[in-house]
Design a protein around this motif. Structure first.
Motif, PDB file in Angstrom:
ATOM      1  N   VAL A 264      15.647  58.951  36.920  1.00 55.76           N
ATOM      2  CA  VAL A 264      15.119  60.224  36.431  1.00 55.76           C
ATOM      3  C   VAL A 264      13.945  59.932  35.492  1.00 55.76           C
ATOM      4  O   VAL A 264      14.088  59.162  34.544  1.00 55.76           O
ATOM      5  CB  VAL A 264      16.202  61.019  35.673  1.00 55.76           C
ATOM      6  N   PRO A 265      12.769  60.511  35.742  1.00 55.94           N
ATOM      7  CA  PRO A 265      11.619  60.275  34.855  1.00 55.94           C
ATOM      8  C   PRO A 265      11.925  60.686  33.421  1.00 55.94           C
ATOM      9  O   PRO A 265      12.683  61.635  33.175  1.00 55.94           O
ATOM     10  CB  PRO A 265      10.518  61.162  35.461  1.00 55.94           C
ATOM     11  N   ILE A 266      11.333  59.990  32.471  1.00 53.28           N
ATOM     12  CA  ILE A 266      11.507  60.317  31.063  1.00 53.28           C
ATOM     13  C   ILE A 266      10.171  60.175  30.355  1.00 53.28           C
ATOM     14  O   ILE A 266       9.406  59.247  30.628  1.00 53.28           O
ATOM     15  CB  ILE A 266      12.577  59.411  30.394  1.00 53.28           C
ATOM     16  N   GLN A 267       9.864  61.113  29.471  1.00 55.06           N
ATOM     17  CA  GLN A 267       8.675  61.040  28.624  1.00 55.06           C
ATOM     18  C   GLN A 267       9.108  61.467  27.222  1.00 55.06           C
ATOM     19  O   GLN A 267       9.330  62.649  26.977  1.00 55.06           O
ATOM     20  CB  GLN A 267       7.560  61.940  29.174  1.00 55.06           C
ATOM     21  N   LYS A 268       9.225  60.482  26.343  1.00 51.78           N
ATOM     22  CA  LYS A 268       9.876  60.751  25.066  1.00 51.78           C
ATOM     23  C   LYS A 268       9.290  59.897  23.952  1.00 51.78           C
ATOM     24  O   LYS A 268       9.039  58.705  24.135  1.00 51.78           O
ATOM     25  CB  LYS A 268      11.382  60.472  25.194  1.00 51.78           C
ATOM     26  N   TYR A 269       9.069  60.531  22.797  1.00 49.75           N
ATOM     27  CA  TYR A 269       8.753  59.814  21.571  1.00 49.75           C
ATOM     28  C   TYR A 269       9.999  59.794  20.694  1.00 49.75           C
ATOM     29  O   TYR A 269      10.582  60.854  20.422  1.00 49.75           O
ATOM     30  CB  TYR A 269       7.602  60.484  20.816  1.00 49.75           C
ATOM     31  N   LEU A 270      10.416  58.622  20.279  1.00 49.87           N
ATOM     32  CA  LEU A 270      11.586  58.518  19.414  1.00 49.87           C
ATOM     33  C   LEU A 270      11.194  58.830  17.974  1.00 49.87           C
ATOM     34  O   LEU A 270      10.105  58.457  17.525  1.00 49.87           O
ATOM     35  CB  LEU A 270      12.180  57.110  19.496  1.00 49.87           C
ATOM     36  N   PRO A 271      12.069  59.497  17.233  1.00 54.51           N
ATOM     37  CA  PRO A 271      11.733  59.836  15.844  1.00 54.51           C
ATOM     38  C   PRO A 271      11.720  58.602  14.947  1.00 54.51           C
ATOM     39  O   PRO A 271      12.479  57.652  15.155  1.00 54.51           O
ATOM     40  CB  PRO A 271      12.865  60.797  15.442  1.00 54.51           C
ATOM     41  N   THR A 272      10.836  58.624  13.962  1.00 55.54           N
ATOM     42  CA  THR A 272      10.796  57.574  12.943  1.00 55.54           C
ATOM     43  C   THR A 272      11.741  57.970  11.819  1.00 55.54           C
ATOM     44  O   THR A 272      11.615  59.058  11.248  1.00 55.54           O
ATOM     45  CB  THR A 272       9.377  57.383  12.405  1.00 55.54           C
ATOM     46  N   GLU A 273      12.688  57.096  11.513  1.00 53.08           N
ATOM     47  CA  GLU A 273      13.718  57.381  10.513  1.00 53.08           C
ATOM     48  C   GLU A 273      13.458  56.584   9.235  1.00 53.08           C
ATOM     49  O   GLU A 273      12.906  55.480   9.273  1.00 53.08           O
ATOM     50  CB  GLU A 273      15.101  57.012  11.065  1.00 53.08           C
ATOM     51  N   VAL A 274      13.889  57.137   8.118  1.00 53.72           N
ATOM     52  CA  VAL A 274      13.812  56.449   6.830  1.00 53.72           C
ATOM     53  C   VAL A 274      15.183  55.890   6.489  1.00 53.72           C
ATOM     54  O   VAL A 274      16.174  56.629   6.484  1.00 53.72           O
ATOM     55  CB  VAL A 274      13.347  57.400   5.710  1.00 53.72           C
ATOM     56  N   ARG A 275      15.263  54.593   6.261  1.00 50.62           N
ATOM     57  CA  ARG A 275      16.519  53.943   5.819  1.00 50.62           C
ATOM     58  C   ARG A 275      16.337  53.623   4.329  1.00 50.62           C
ATOM     59  O   ARG A 275      15.732  52.609   3.974  1.00 50.62           O
ATOM     60  CB  ARG A 275      16.770  52.679   6.628  1.00 50.62           C
TER      61      ARG A 275
END
Length: 331
Positions: free
Chosen positions: A315-326
């Motif tokens: 299945v095609p995917i087009q996604k930006y993952l979120p930048t998290e603060v640790r």
């Protein structure tokens, strides 16, 4: 008799048994042999590849252990399971890339074979790996060579077989991708930390000349400092770094994080009190170094999970993952 390719001379890089087994496995992967199909006889393969009958027999045993073939009296050896070959081409080794890889392979069945390679930001090596891999893999999971432009050699791969990882500030609408945003997401993460950062009048971004990180991040760092009233500096000479009181350092490379901590100790300064430290891309050791290093990071395990889903489900995917603060004690 179907042939599994042109007559081939095996080299010395691995045993003839392993090379023959890999050749047959690739033929199964590319559907030259489908589930239930009989394989050529030991005598036929011995003659075709110029190896002994014992070598062919041991290669069959190898493939049986992989769960790809079996045998019955009178039928000989036949395919029991389709193998899927995957190229995972990453830029260079880091602990968070290892987290990506482990997550990726953990979600794949045993009959999925992953070849992990690194291009080390060497464009010639990158192009060579891609050119020599064409037709050998069912799926290509690739960290592009450049964040700003699409590598044209990737046009040799059908879009449905290619997944782009990490970098992606270029036209890629016809391809699947799982990327991170090095610009606006970086800026928004700094905004989340602005009250912590106000303990330090000056912010310094450590960005050496040879750093393989998107240059545009420097623009968004400068924009944040100007809008929020911080003195700012982009330091390229990391070798001669002097850690100063009242400064918060943003380090992209793991080696630079270590450098800041060590130099701070030499100056008699305490991290998180006298100076601040913010790392890019979280790794497990940041939880314990100097009472904890605050980091900005995407979830690399999630990237591995999403990549595995692309391989398994087609299945095609087009996604930006979120930048998290640790958030930890270094700020």
């Amino acid at each position: 008799m179907r042939r599994t390719g042109k007559k081939k001379t095996f080299g010395q890089q691995s045993s003839k048994v392993t090379q023959l087994a890999d050749t047959l496995s690739q033929a199964i992967s590319m559907k030259e042999f489908r589930e239930g199909d009989s394989l050529p006889s030991i005598n036929q393969l011995s003659a075709q590849y110029g190896v002994s009958r014992d070598t062919v027999f041991k290669a069959f045993l190898d493939l049986r252990e992989r769960g790809l073939i079996d045998s019955t009296p009178g039928k000989g050896y036949y395919v029991t399971s389709q193998v899927t070959n995957i190229l995972l081409l990453l830029d260079q080794y880091t602990p968070f890339k290892e987290a990506l890889y482990n997550s990726f392979v953990k979600h794949l069945p045993i009959n999925y074979k992953v070849d992990l390679l690194f291009h080390q930001y060497n464009e010639r090596l990158f192009n060579t790996i891609i050119r020599e891999s064409i037709g050998k893999y069912n799926k290509y999971i690739v960290m592009n060579f450049d964040n700003e432009k699409f590598s044209t050699v990737l046009n040799k791969i059908h879009p449905t077989r290619l997944l782009l990882l990490d970098f992606g500030k270029f036209e890629k609408e016809k391809y699947s991708y799982i990327c991170q945003d090095f610009d606006e997401a970086f800026y928004q993460a700094l905004l989340m930390l602005k009250e912590r950062l106000r303990h330090y009048p000056q912010l310094v971004l450590l960005f050496s000349k040879n750093l393989k990180h998107p240059q545009s991040s420097k623009e968004y760092f400068t924009r944040f400092c100007e809008e929020q009233g911080f003195l700012c500096e982009i330091q390229e000479d990391i070798d001669n770094l002097t850690v100063r009181k009242g400064v918060a350092y943003i380090a992209i490379k793991q080696q630079d994080v270590v450098k800041v901590v060590k130099q701070g100790r030499l100056e008699g300064l305490k991290c998180g009190k006298d100076f601040g430290l913010l790392a890019y891309n979280d790794i497990p050791s940041y939880e314990v170094i100097d009472e904890g290093i605050t980091s900005l990071s995407i979830d690399w395990e999630m990237m591995g999970n999403e990549a595995a889903n692309f391989v398994l489900n087609n299945v095609p995917i087009q996604k930006y993952l979120p930048t998290e603060v640790r958030l930890r004690n270094s700020l």
